[in-house]
Design an enzyme around this catalytic site. Structure first.
Site, mmCIF file in Angstrom:
data_model
loop_
_atom_site.group_PDB
_atom_site.id
_atom_site.type_symbol
_atom_site.label_atom_id
_atom_site.label_comp_id
_atom_site.label_asym_id
_atom_site.label_seq_id
_atom_site.Cartn_x
_atom_site.Cartn_y
_atom_site.Cartn_z
ATOM 1 N N THR A 102 -4.194 -5.678 1.096
ATOM 2 C CA THR A 102 -2.971 -5.137 1.347
ATOM 3 C C THR A 102 -3.042 -4.624 2.677
ATOM 4 O OG1 THR A 102 -2.018 -2.841 0.567
ATOM 5 C CG2 THR A 102 -4.180 -2.711 0.891
ATOM 6 N N CYS A 103 -2.178 -3.879 3.216
ATOM 7 C CA CYS A 103 -1.913 -3.338 4.845
ATOM 8 C C CYS A 103 -2.799 -2.028 5.054
ATOM 9 C CB CYS A 103 -0.540 -3.108 5.071
ATOM 10 S SG CYS A 103 0.612 -4.479 4.902
ATOM 11 N N THR A 104 -3.228 -1.913 5.999
ATOM 12 C CA THR A 104 -3.987 -0.859 6.574
ATOM 13 C C THR A 104 -3.764 -0.633 8.044
ATOM 14 O OG1 THR A 104 -6.128 0.249 6.299
ATOM 15 C CG2 THR A 104 -6.117 -1.981 7.177
ATOM 16 N N ARG A 128 0.756 -1.100 0.039
ATOM 17 C CA ARG A 128 0.044 -0.011 0.135
ATOM 18 C C ARG A 128 0.777 1.366 0.037
ATOM 19 N NH1 ARG A 128 -5.135 1.504 3.909
ATOM 20 N NH2 ARG A 128 -6.039 2.973 2.178
#
Length: 270
Positions: A234-236, A167
């Site tokens: 994805t990352c968050t 991301r």
């Protein structure tokens, strides 16, 4: 009788010797100021180092990854343009008339095709590569999960084509994944086909250990049984890797590729 020397005041322009305790205080203050000066210089240096690190992580790695992915994309398209798919072969090694080519088997590191997501930009395109290791994803691609579940490929009869991408930094190909919503189109381009998916549900946040989101029938997606699915992860939140987000879609159509590689309507700009 008064002592003239002790009574004599300091001459103009000269300072009388301070008492010992006052001189000691001045020395302590001087040392403290020097220490503060050194600390300030160290903090400035540290700030510069951190600033350079952030610039490297969020800008220069993007530049490097984009260059690498662009070169790989050109190579893949060049390979596609070089000739037709390898025909399927009988046990004796010759092509079997009337039998369509067998799908290629891909290994980790192989480039599969391209992912198009209009919700992340009208010209959004990212190279798809097998594997989700750091070495793969740092090249500015979307990686195909090999574990804990081996992803199904788009042409398989059933399964989950699960992908991951960074991301932030290293191309940040899924930086705007939160802009993808239910009903949006997701298209996978291979050498011979366009696989058109429609987003059915999204998950804003889950544990990074939640492997169920990339299972063959992804958990929390709303799907009740096997199908032909796609998952994007994805990352968050942004600039962290604390949690994961997911987008799930199901296959709605497969279009044959023509000689001009005309994109499906979902990718045509008005």
């Amino acid at each position: 009788m008064q002592d003239d020397e002790t009574a004599q005041p300091a001459e103009p322009g000269q300072e009388a010797f301070p008492p010992p305790e006052q001189a000691g205080g001045r020395r302590r203050r001087s040392r403290a100021l020097a220490a503060l000066g050194v600390l300030g210089e160290l903090l400035i240096t540290l700030g510069l180092v951190l600033g350079l690190f952030v610039a490297y992580s969020l800008w220069w790695t993007n530049v490097q990854a984009d260059r690498s992915a662009s070169a790989a994309a050109d190579r893949l398209r060049g390979t596609w343009a070089a000739g037709p798919s390898t025909p399927s072969a009988a046990p004796g090694g010759t092509a079997t008339p009337g039998v369509p080519p067998a799908p290629k088997q891909f290994a980790v590191g192989d480039d599969v095709g391209f992912l198009h997501v209009p919700a992340m930009g009208g010209d959004y395109q990212v190279l798809i590569r097998m594997g989700t290791s750091t070495e793969v994803l740092d090249e500015g691609v979307a990686g195909v999960y090999e574990q804990p579940y081996k992803a199904a490929m788009p042409w398989d009869a059933a399964g989950n084509f699960a992908l991951a991408a960074h991301r932030d930094g290293h191309g940040a190909k899924f930086h705007d994944l939160d802009a993808v919503h239910k009903g949006d189109a997701v298209v996978v381009e291979t050498k011979d086909k366009w696989y058109v998916y429609q987003v059915d549900s999204t998950l804003a946040e889950t544990s990074k250990y939640d492997t169920g989101i990339v299972a063959p029938v992804p958990a929390r997606s709303g799907y009740a049984g096997p199908g032909r699915y796609i998952t994007l992860t994805t990352c968050t939140p942004v600039y962290t890797s604390r949690y994961r987000m997911a987008v799930w879609g199901s296959l709605v159509r497969v279009d044959d590729m023509d000689a001009k590689r005309t994109p499906p309507p979902e990718l045509r700009h008005s």
